[in-house]
Design a protein around this motif. Structure first.
Motif, short mmCIF file in Angstrom:
data_model
loop_
_atom_site.label_atom_id
_atom_site.label_comp_id
_atom_site.label_asym_id
_atom_site.label_seq_id
_atom_site.Cartn_x
_atom_site.Cartn_y
_atom_site.Cartn_z
N LEU A 11 0.79 -1.28 -0.01
CA LEU A 11 0.00 0.08 -0.06
C LEU A 11 0.82 1.31 0.01
CD1 LEU A 11 -2.87 -0.90 2.29
CD2 LEU A 11 -2.76 -1.50 0.13
N SER A 12 2.10 1.17 0.05
CA SER A 12 3.15 2.32 -0.01
C SER A 12 2.60 3.14 1.17
CB SER A 12 2.94 3.19 -1.28
OG SER A 12 3.53 2.30 -2.46
N ILE A 13 3.10 2.66 2.34
CA ILE A 13 2.67 3.48 3.45
C ILE A 13 3.49 4.51 4.01
CG2 ILE A 13 2.65 2.98 6.12
CD1 ILE A 13 2.11 0.21 5.50
N VAL A 14 2.81 5.68 4.22
CA VAL A 14 3.54 6.84 4.43
C VAL A 14 3.52 7.05 6.12
CG1 VAL A 14 3.26 9.32 4.43
CG2 VAL A 14 2.36 7.83 2.56
N GLY A 15 4.54 6.64 6.71
CA GLY A 15 4.64 6.54 8.12
C GLY A 15 5.03 7.89 8.42
N ARG A 16 4.51 8.15 10.06
CA ARG A 16 4.80 9.33 10.65
C ARG A 16 6.28 9.76 10.63
NH1 ARG A 16 0.68 11.94 12.25
NH2 ARG A 16 0.13 10.47 13.79
N GLY A 17 6.42 10.86 10.12
CA GLY A 17 7.98 11.43 9.92
C GLY A 17 8.55 11.16 8.68
N SER A 18 7.71 10.55 7.85
CA SER A 18 8.17 10.31 6.25
C SER A 18 7.41 11.13 5.27
CB SER A 18 8.35 8.87 5.89
OG SER A 18 7.18 8.01 5.96
N THR A 19 7.55 11.02 3.94
CA THR A 19 7.02 11.74 3.00
C THR A 19 6.19 10.62 2.09
OG1 THR A 19 8.65 12.10 1.41
CG2 THR A 19 8.23 13.66 3.10
N PRO A 20 5.11 10.98 1.23
CA PRO A 20 4.93 10.17 0.00
C PRO A 20 5.98 9.78 -1.00
CG PRO A 20 2.88 11.71 0.54
CD PRO A 20 4.36 12.14 1.26
N ALA A 21 6.87 10.83 -0.99
CA ALA A 21 7.99 10.18 -1.87
C ALA A 21 8.86 9.35 -1.37
CB ALA A 21 8.87 11.59 -2.21
N ARG A 304 -7.65 -25.07 4.47
CA ARG A 304 -8.85 -24.99 4.72
C ARG A 304 -9.68 -24.39 3.49
NH1 ARG A 304 -11.77 -20.69 6.84
NH2 ARG A 304 -10.05 -19.59 7.38
N THR A 305 -9.13 -23.49 3.02
CA THR A 305 -9.67 -22.82 1.81
C THR A 305 -9.28 -23.33 0.32
OG1 THR A 305 -8.00 -21.15 1.35
CG2 THR A 305 -10.05 -20.67 2.96
N GLY A 306 -8.15 -24.30 0.18
CA GLY A 306 -7.69 -24.64 -0.86
C GLY A 306 -7.21 -23.63 -1.83
N ALA A 307 -6.64 -22.50 -1.29
CA ALA A 307 -6.21 -21.45 -1.87
C ALA A 307 -5.06 -21.67 -2.77
CB ALA A 307 -6.14 -20.33 -1.01
N GLU A 308 -4.82 -21.51 -4.00
CA GLU A 308 -3.61 -21.82 -4.58
C GLU A 308 -2.56 -20.66 -4.56
OE1 GLU A 308 -6.47 -24.21 -6.72
OE2 GLU A 308 -6.69 -21.81 -6.05
N GLU A 309 -3.01 -19.63 -3.79
CA GLU A 309 -1.92 -18.42 -3.74
C GLU A 309 -2.53 -17.47 -2.64
OE1 GLU A 309 0.29 -14.99 -6.37
OE2 GLU A 309 -1.05 -16.69 -7.64
N LEU A 310 -1.34 -16.96 -1.85
CA LEU A 310 -1.68 -16.20 -0.56
C LEU A 310 -0.95 -14.87 -1.00
CD1 LEU A 310 -1.45 -18.49 2.46
CD2 LEU A 310 -3.37 -17.92 1.22
N MET A 311 -1.69 -13.80 -0.94
CA MET A 311 -0.94 -12.52 -1.14
C MET A 311 -0.81 -11.84 0.34
SD MET A 311 -1.74 -9.56 -3.77
CE MET A 311 -0.71 -10.11 -4.84
N ILE A 312 0.51 -11.59 0.47
CA ILE A 312 0.67 -11.22 2.10
C ILE A 312 0.73 -9.66 1.84
CG2 ILE A 312 2.42 -11.09 3.88
CD1 ILE A 312 3.07 -13.75 3.18
N THR A 313 0.23 -8.81 2.74
CA THR A 313 0.08 -7.50 3.10
C THR A 313 0.76 -7.21 4.53
OG1 THR A 313 -0.73 -5.23 2.98
CG2 THR A 313 -2.34 -7.09 3.82
N THR A 314 1.80 -6.60 4.50
CA THR A 314 2.52 -6.38 5.83
C THR A 314 2.43 -4.79 6.40
OG1 THR A 314 3.89 -8.22 5.36
CG2 THR A 314 4.50 -6.53 7.15
N MET A 315 1.67 -4.49 7.03
CA MET A 315 1.20 -3.20 7.47
C MET A 315 2.27 -2.98 8.80
SD MET A 315 -0.90 -2.50 5.37
CE MET A 315 -1.70 -0.92 5.83
N ALA A 316 3.42 -2.12 8.63
CA ALA A 316 4.10 -1.81 9.51
C ALA A 316 4.38 -0.30 9.28
CB ALA A 316 5.39 -2.52 9.67
N HIS A 317 5.01 0.54 10.38
CA HIS A 317 5.39 1.91 10.15
C HIS A 317 6.65 2.09 9.40
CE1 HIS A 317 7.95 5.64 11.47
NE2 HIS A 317 6.66 6.00 11.36
N GLY A 318 7.59 1.17 9.54
CA GLY A 318 8.86 1.33 8.70
C GLY A 318 9.15 0.39 7.78
N PRO A 319 9.83 0.78 6.53
CA PRO A 319 10.03 -0.19 5.60
C PRO A 319 11.18 -1.37 6.17
CG PRO A 319 11.16 1.88 5.14
CD PRO A 319 10.23 2.03 6.25
#
Length: 340
Positions: A11-21, A304-319
């Motif tokens: 999601l291109s996270i903008v953390g406190r103290g950083s910018t969109p760039a 449980r679901t038989g999913a062929e693929e899992l798409m992980i999203t990791t939401m953390a403040h810093g890269p």
């Protein structure tokens, strides 16, 4: 247990103290990093009027990431089709496919990806699109790619260039059984938002498989689940790093979106009862913990679901925390690193 492919939603996270760039630069480094680790694909999402998310224009960001990677599949998770002209989407993603053949995914959703006021600004209309309109837009988009407009269609003489002959892999996204049914009926791969709609997962998965009709794209159903994952050396550290995600969601649900808070800010926050319930509900089905715990959680979900693929999203403040989490998951799930 089944062993699914693993991919990344960013999601291109903008953390406190950083910018969109800063956030966009981090997305480039993250894409390059997970490519080396052996992840299968990397998607970016369309969100608007959210100070903490910089990925407002998936096709622009995908073009940038594609220029800085070599083998990773890149795509949208997703483009919110009601926000756009199908012709523009066909031209944009046809161009991406022409530039990077065989590496582009076009994931399509029907939600606005924002609040209703911002949706009205995007669409220049306050009219809410119904299911029939979404279906018509999807049909129009596919026709631009493959030239299958009916003879009497008003847009039948339009040639999307590039677009015609440059169709990327098309996915339908959803958080309900409605999108699941449509994806199955059209014989398209389906990506379900388990990370924020886990209560609907089992019904949607069953609906997709029941509705599936073989197509020129797929002989059998292909299911991918979005999963919120945060992996760290200890459970306590993982929960601490995951704290900003819970606070960020509590603020969003109150109509107060902000940049992504730091772990210290989240730990010091005094939650109201409503905020606490939002945070608890939001994190209930996330996979957060040590490498062994995360591995068990991911394999249980896939089994449980038989999913062929899992798409992980990791939401953390810093890269750095995000990259470490993806590295720990890659190691414990025995991904095959890309050739050097």
């Amino acid at each position: 247990m089944s062993h699914p492919l693993l991919s990344v939603l960013d999601l291109s996270i903008v953390g406190r103290g950083s910018t969109p760039a800063d956030a966009l630069a981090s997305s480039r480094l993250l894409a390059q990093g997970v490519e080396r680790l052996g992840y299968h694909r990397y998607w970016v999402a369309e969100h608007h009027n959210m100070p903490g998310i910089a990925s407002s224009s998936p096709p622009v960001l995908i073009a940038h990431l594609a220029a800085h990677t070599t083998t990773l599949r890149l795509g949208s998770g997703g483009v919110m089709l009601p926000n756009h002209s199908p012709l523009v989407v066909a031209e944009q993603f046809g161009m991406l496919e022409a530039l990077h053949p065989g590496r582009i995914d076009l994931g399509l959703g029907r939600a606005p990806g924002t609040d209703q006021v911002t949706a009205a600004a995007l669409r220049r209309s306050t009219r809410r699109e119904g299911d029939d309109e979404y279906f018509n837009q999807l049909g129009e988009l596919l026709a631009y790619f493959n030239g299958t407009f009916p003879d009497d269609h008003p847009f039948g003489r339009i040639v999307a260039t590039p677009g015609r002959g440059y169709q990327p892999a098309i996915w339908l996204l959803g958080s309900s059984d409605q999108s699941a049914h449509l994806a199955g009926a059209l014989g398209l791969p389906f990506s379900f938002a388990h990370h924020f709609a886990a209560g609907n997962t089992d019904v949607a998965v069953a609906t997709y498989r029941r509705a599936f009709q073989p197509s020129a794209v797929l002989d059998e159903p292909y299911l991918m689940l979005g999963v919120n994952v945060l992996c760290a050396p200890s459970n306590d550290e993982a929960q601490y790093i995951a704290g900003p995600g819970k606070l960020s969601m509590a603020r969003l649900r109150q109509g107060r979106p902000d940049v992504y808070p730091t772990p210290e800010e989240a730990a010091a926050h005094s939650y109201s009862p409503l905020e606490a319930e939002t945070a608890r509900s939001w994190g209930r089905n996330h996979v957060i913990g040590t490498p062994d715990g995360v591995r068990a959680g991911l394999l249980e979900l896939a089994d449980r679901t038989g999913a062929e693929e899992l798409m992980i999203t990791t939401m953390a403040h810093g890269p750095d925390h995000r990259m470490r989490s993806y590295k720990l998951v890659a190691d414990v799930m025995a991904l095959t690193p890309a050739p050097a």
